[in-house]
Design a protein around this motif. Structure first.
Motif, PDB file in Angstrom:
ATOM      1  N   SER B 126       0.844  -1.196   0.000  1.00 11.07           N
ATOM      2  CA  SER B 126       0.000   0.000   0.000  1.00 11.07           C
ATOM      3  C   SER B 126       0.879   1.245   0.000  1.00 11.07           C
ATOM      4  CB  SER B 126      -0.974  -0.003   1.176  1.00 11.07           C
ATOM      5  OG  SER B 126      -0.315   0.196   2.381  1.00 11.07           O
ATOM      6  N   ASN B 129      -0.587   4.799   0.682  1.00 10.99           N
ATOM      7  CA  ASN B 129      -0.920   5.158   2.058  1.00 10.99           C
ATOM      8  C   ASN B 129       0.313   5.612   2.829  1.00 10.99           C
ATOM      9  OD1 ASN B 129      -3.854   4.636   2.508  1.00 10.99           O
ATOM     10  ND2 ASN B 129      -3.265   2.664   1.651  1.00 10.99           N
ATOM     11  N   SER B 160      -6.029   6.290  -2.206  1.00  9.92           N
ATOM     12  CA  SER B 160      -5.903   5.536  -0.966  1.00  9.92           C
ATOM     13  C   SER B 160      -6.890   4.370  -0.937  1.00  9.92           C
ATOM     14  CB  SER B 160      -6.130   6.479   0.215  1.00  9.92           C
ATOM     15  OG  SER B 160      -6.279   5.776   1.401  1.00  9.92           O
ATOM     16  N   ARG B 164      -6.249   0.389  -1.019  1.00  7.28           N
ATOM     17  CA  ARG B 164      -6.774  -0.533  -0.005  1.00  7.28           C
ATOM     18  C   ARG B 164      -7.379  -1.754  -0.703  1.00  7.28           C
ATOM     19  NH1 ARG B 164      -7.652   1.483   4.699  1.00  7.28           N
ATOM     20  NH2 ARG B 164      -8.035   3.506   3.771  1.00  7.28           N
ATOM     21  N   ARG B 288     -10.619   6.094   9.758  1.00  4.70           N
ATOM     22  CA  ARG B 288     -11.350   6.857   8.744  1.00  4.70           C
ATOM     23  C   ARG B 288     -12.657   7.386   9.322  1.00  4.70           C
ATOM     24  NH1 ARG B 288     -11.961   2.683   4.052  1.00  4.70           N
ATOM     25  NH2 ARG B 288     -12.123   1.294   5.833  1.00  4.70           N
ATOM     26  N   SER B 387      -4.285   2.421   7.263  1.00  3.95           N
ATOM     27  CA  SER B 387      -3.780   1.716   6.090  1.00  3.95           C
ATOM     28  C   SER B 387      -4.509   0.362   6.033  1.00  3.95           C
ATOM     29  CB  SER B 387      -2.263   1.519   6.200  1.00  3.95           C
ATOM     30  OG  SER B 387      -1.947   0.226   6.643  1.00  3.95           O
TER      31      SER B 387
END
Lengths: 167, 448
Positions: B126, B129, B160, B164, B288, B387
């Motif tokens: 990732s 991120n 992002s 994911r 988030r 992340s």
């Protein structure tokens, strides 16, 4: 490297008898070494029960920095990031660790998740943690000399070896 | 003399000395119980009362074996030392550092401008991120975190979330492979490639993009990006349903994962585990939603939680998080604003390419920003985002120069890996593979 590593404005706020400073909008608690574990216990009871991160900084090259009124800056600084999931808040705890006696009490019994993080700090900075169940290097080989993230540790280069090149 | 001629090199071998798992005869009963009890926040006597902490096993009944560092199921170079009694794992110790390249030290040699190339290589599944959290930290130090143009913010969210998805899809692939569903591996890599193809079109690279930078992004989205994203969103639902048929409801799959590698909410919090591991225990914690960054507070999405804290829950969470991310991406497509993709602050933004041809000042400015970098005021800051693997945090201390005085990455895999010994205690060797896989560690990030 002037004075204001104090990071933000100082407020009169205190928490468990220690000053809280504002670092770019983030709350930072400046604790002394003797009360470190005790204060973290109180904070854990006070819903800061998750230790998200534990790391250190070597301020060797910034000897004249100021931390906050009444706190003598030392070479190392331990940085612990706590999280309160109920309050959805973060709190950072910073502790000054002198070069002459680079030891800290371990948080293992309070936050077992710091096991690897304390080993990493030991490996990279040479700060030992008393009461840690396994104070060994974690990232570097066991027989490595020195602690790489110290500021007096050279970046260094390994000479490139070419097969069959004239010596 | 070469390195190989050095006698100490030959003798070092693969022996990690004190870092290795010590045999039972070298430990006291107290140490053994501390190892098990601390995580449960129990006293030693309470821990001793637990049935699975057997301390009276003789040395001759148990043996220590190595799994890794080259075992295919360890996802890189993770070495596990397992103490076994027959097929049962009594204790386990992960030994890491085989991929350590001193990236935090490297970060101190690179300017804030160059830092992205370094951090993007940590969690290589990732990368966006990693870049995002680094950029957010630098922007906070610069005091420009509130001035990032809206389009840049939404583009960051888009990338992002897509990242994911690609990371979780790869998890599904490797998880399938580890458990024995080899065909899943091919399907997972295939679907991930769809996302990576989009990344390649946007950033020029499949991985290690260095695309999200302090101040915004490296470039705007290319023409036709919306159709490309819609294509991905169109392909995926049917494919995810296929995974459901292949794995979710399948009895062999369930037998293999359910009840394996169980961890409780209390243990997960004590160990600092985040991401799908924490959520599998039923704790609805997702940065988030809970400590929103970017514009996640303007979006509708659910935090997927499990209830048993086992490997099956962690699998199901990741599968469904792909669906949630798709939901988020649809909303981002609707809300994507027009505007600039980076801040027009001369301090951090290089001049547009066209200006360099006609303006001497622009040329000098461009040269200065890429050679010296920009200076960041003194201060220290910790920024964390969600992340695919959990909380990734970036701690930067700046001394006012153009390079970070200290940059530390709070790597989720590094912390999560500590939960493995607790998930494995008392389970079978064969389940160890399922446990490693369900933690989904990325060793690049563990060792940094």
């Amino acid at each position: 490297m002037s004075e204001s590593v104090a990071q933000g404005h100082e407020t009169a706020e205190t928490l468990h008898g220690f000053p809280v400073v504002n670092s770019l909008g983030q709350k930072v608690l400046l604790v002394d070494r003797a009360s470190y574990v005790q204060v973290l216990k109180k904070l854990a009871d006070d819903s800061f029960d998750m230790c998200v991160d534990l790391t250190a900084v070597d301020y060797l090259l910034m000897p004249n920095r100021t931390v906050a009124a009444g706190i003598t800056p030392e070479r190392y600084e331990l940085v612990v990031n706590l999280l309160s999931m109920t309050r959805r808040e973060r709190l950072r705890v910073r502790v000054q660790v002198p070069e002459s006696d680079a030891t800290m009490p371990s948080l293992f019994d309070l936050h077992p998740g710091t096991e690897a993080m304390e080993r990493e700090v030991f490996d990279m900075f040479g700060i030992t943690f008393e009461g840690h169940p396994d104070m060994t290097r974690i990232l570097m080989p066991e027989d490595w000399d020195g602690h790489p993230l110290r500021k007096d540790y050279e970046v260094g280069r390994i000479p490139v070896q070419f097969k069959g090149a004239p010596a | 003399m070469t390195v190989l001629d050095d006698p100490s090199f030959a003798s070092a071998g693969t022996d990690e000395g004190g870092q290795e798992l010590r045999s039972r005869s070298e430990l006291t009963a107290k140490e053994l119980l501390r190892e098990a009890g601390a995580v449960l926040r129990m006293s030693e006597s309470e821990a001793a009362a637990l049935a699975d902490v057997q301390q009276d096993i003789g040395e001759d009944q148990s043996m220590i074996i190595n799994m890794g560092p080259q075992h295919p199921s360890t996802h890189g170079v993770l070495r596990l030392m397992l103490e076994l009694q027959g097929e049962t794992v009594l204790r386990c110790k992960p030994i890491i550092g085989y991929l350590h390249t001193g990236m935090e030290k490297t970060a101190e040699q690179l300017t804030f401008m160059q830092g992205g190339t370094n951090v993007t290589r940590m969690d290589y599944l990732s990368p966006l991120n990693n870049e995002l959290v680094f950029s957010l930290a630098v922007e906070k130090l610069l005091g420009i975190d509130g001035d990032i143009p809206e389009r840049a913010v939404w583009m960051r969210m888009l990338l992002s979330e897509l990242n994911r998805m690609s990371s979780h899809i790869l998890f599904l692939a490797t998880n399938g492979m580890d458990i024995g569903a080899i065909s899943m591996m091919l399907y997972g890599w295939r679907e991930r490639e769809e996302v990576l193809r989009f990344f390649q079109k946007v950033t020029g690279l499949r991985m290690n993009h260095n695309f999200i930078r302090p101040g915004g992004l490296a470039a705007d989205l290319p023409p036709g990006w919306r159709d490309d994203v819609l294509d991905i969103l169109e392909i995926l639902p049917a494919r995810l349903d296929e995974y459901d048929t292949l794995m979710t409801g399948q009895p062999i799959w369930r037998e293999r994962l359910q009840g394996v590698g169980v961890i409780t909410a209390r243990e997960a919090v004590a160990l600092g585990a985040t991401g799908p591991i924490l959520r599998s225990t039923g704790v609805p914690w997702d940065l988030r939603r809970d400590i929103p960054y970017l514009r996640y507070d303007e979006l509708e999405f659910d935090v997927v939680v499990g209830s048993y804290g086992d490997a099956y829950d962690r699998y199901a969470i990741r599968l469904n998080e792909v669906r949630e991310s798709m939901r988020i991406v649809y909303q981002i497509l609707d809300k994507m604003p027009k505007g600039d993709y980076r801040i027009q602050d001369k301090k951090v933004t290089p001049p547009p390419r066209a200006r360099i041809d006609e303006s001497m000042e622009a040329l000098i400015h461009h040269f200065k920003i890429f050679t010296e970098g920009f200076k960041v005021p003194e201060g220290e800051v910790y920024v964390a985002i969600e992340s695919p693997r959990g909380e990734i945090g970036c701690y930067i201390a700046s001394d006012g120069s153009s390079k970070p005085y200290r940059m530390h990455m709070r790597a989720p895999s590094f912390v999560n890996i500590q939960s493995m010994p607790h998930m494995m205690r008392g389970s079978l060797v064969a389940d160890a593979v399922a446990v490693i896989s369900s933690v989904d560690p990325v060793l690049g990030e563990v060792d940094r």
